[in-house]
Motif scaffolding. Structure first.
Motif, PDB file in Angstrom:
ATOM      1  N   GLN A  27       0.830  -1.205   0.000  1.00 47.61           N
ATOM      2  CA  GLN A  27       0.000   0.000   0.000  1.00 47.61           C
ATOM      3  C   GLN A  27       0.865   1.256   0.000  1.00 47.61           C
ATOM      4  OE1 GLN A  27      -2.358  -0.755   3.493  1.00 47.61           O
ATOM      5  NE2 GLN A  27      -4.140  -1.363   2.270  1.00 47.61           N
TER       6      GLN A  27
ATOM      7  N   ARG B 246       4.774  -7.184 -10.439  1.00 46.12           N
ATOM      8  CA  ARG B 246       3.586  -6.729 -11.162  1.00 46.12           C
ATOM      9  C   ARG B 246       3.640  -7.132 -12.625  1.00 46.12           C
ATOM     10  NH1 ARG B 246       1.112  -1.330  -9.958  1.00 46.12           N
ATOM     11  NH2 ARG B 246       0.739  -1.423  -7.750  1.00 46.12           N
TER      12      ARG B 246
ATOM     13  N   CYS C  90       7.885   7.688   1.693  1.00 50.18           N
ATOM     14  CA  CYS C  90       7.775   6.239   1.515  1.00 50.18           C
ATOM     15  C   CYS C  90       8.861   5.535   2.328  1.00 50.18           C
ATOM     16  CB  CYS C  90       7.904   5.906   0.029  1.00 50.18           C
ATOM     17  SG  CYS C  90       7.737   4.165  -0.392  1.00 50.18           S
TER      18      CYS C  90
ATOM     19  N   GLU D 178       2.316   1.612  -3.449  1.00 47.55           N
ATOM     20  CA  GLU D 178       1.267   2.063  -4.363  1.00 47.55           C
ATOM     21  C   GLU D 178       0.970   3.544  -4.166  1.00 47.55           C
ATOM     22  OE1 GLU D 178      -1.222   1.890  -7.501  1.00 47.55           O
ATOM     23  OE2 GLU D 178       0.132   0.308  -6.835  1.00 47.55           O
ATOM     24  N   ALA D 179       0.956   4.005  -2.919  1.00 52.68           N
ATOM     25  CA  ALA D 179       0.739   5.429  -2.640  1.00 52.68           C
ATOM     26  C   ALA D 179       1.852   6.264  -3.266  1.00 52.68           C
ATOM     27  CB  ALA D 179       0.669   5.667  -1.135  1.00 52.68           C
ATOM     28  N   TYR D 180       3.081   5.782  -3.209  1.00 51.06           N
ATOM     29  CA  TYR D 180       4.201   6.487  -3.841  1.00 51.06           C
ATOM     30  C   TYR D 180       4.017   6.515  -5.357  1.00 51.06           C
ATOM     31  CZ  TYR D 180       8.677   7.205  -6.060  1.00 51.06           C
ATOM     32  OH  TYR D 180       9.658   7.653  -6.907  1.00 51.06           O
ATOM     33  N   ARG D 181       3.674   5.372  -5.943  1.00 50.33           N
ATOM     34  CA  ARG D 181       3.496   5.292  -7.398  1.00 50.33           C
ATOM     35  C   ARG D 181       2.369   6.213  -7.885  1.00 50.33           C
ATOM     36  NH1 ARG D 181       6.599   1.563  -9.678  1.00 50.33           N
ATOM     37  NH2 ARG D 181       7.258  -0.234  -8.494  1.00 50.33           N
ATOM     38  N   ARG D 182       1.353   6.399  -7.065  1.00 53.39           N
ATOM     39  CA  ARG D 182       0.236   7.280  -7.432  1.00 53.39           C
ATOM     40  C   ARG D 182       0.537   8.751  -7.158  1.00 53.39           C
ATOM     41  NH1 ARG D 182      -5.344   4.259  -5.720  1.00 53.39           N
ATOM     42  NH2 ARG D 182      -4.928   2.343  -6.867  1.00 53.39           N
ATOM     43  N   GLY D 183       1.673   9.023  -6.539  1.00 50.30           N
ATOM     44  CA  GLY D 183       2.066  10.396  -6.272  1.00 50.30           C
ATOM     45  C   GLY D 183       1.449  10.978  -5.014  1.00 50.30           C
ATOM     46  N   LEU D 184       0.904  10.115  -4.159  1.00 54.46           N
ATOM     47  CA  LEU D 184       0.281  10.594  -2.928  1.00 54.46           C
ATOM     48  C   LEU D 184       1.308  10.924  -1.848  1.00 54.46           C
ATOM     49  CD1 LEU D 184      -2.677   8.050  -2.813  1.00 54.46           C
ATOM     50  CD2 LEU D 184      -2.714  10.418  -3.621  1.00 54.46           C
TER      51      LEU D 184
ATOM     52  N   HIS E  44       7.948  -3.843  -9.104  1.00 54.75           N
ATOM     53  CA  HIS E  44       7.684  -3.674 -10.532  1.00 54.75           C
ATOM     54  C   HIS E  44       7.790  -5.022 -11.254  1.00 54.75           C
ATOM     55  CE1 HIS E  44       7.524  -1.872 -14.476  1.00 54.75           C
ATOM     56  NE2 HIS E  44       8.631  -2.497 -14.783  1.00 54.75           N
TER      57      HIS E  44
END
Length: 55
Positions: free
Chosen positions: A5, A42, A20, A8-14, A39
């Motif tokens: 999670q 995935r 992170c 994923e938050a980092y990948r979404r730019g959150l 990566h």
């Protein structure tokens, strides 16, 4: 918080890469390895493999 999670938050730019790392308790090199492994995981899971036996 689950490691996936956070990534994923980092990948979404959150969150930033630094945030992170702070959440995961990891240094930059460890983060690079984690992100690379995530990566690869995935990309492998999104491409199912079918093996046929010719016998």
């Amino acid at each position: 918080m689950d490691k996936q999670q956070v990534i994923e938050a980092y990948r979404r730019g959150l969150i930033t890469l630094q945030e992170c790392g702070q959440i995961l308790g990891a240094e930059k090199t460890q983060l690079d390895d984690l992100l690379r492994a995530d990566h690869l995981r995935r990309s492998l899971s999104s491409k199912p493999v079918f093996i046929a036996d010719h016998y």
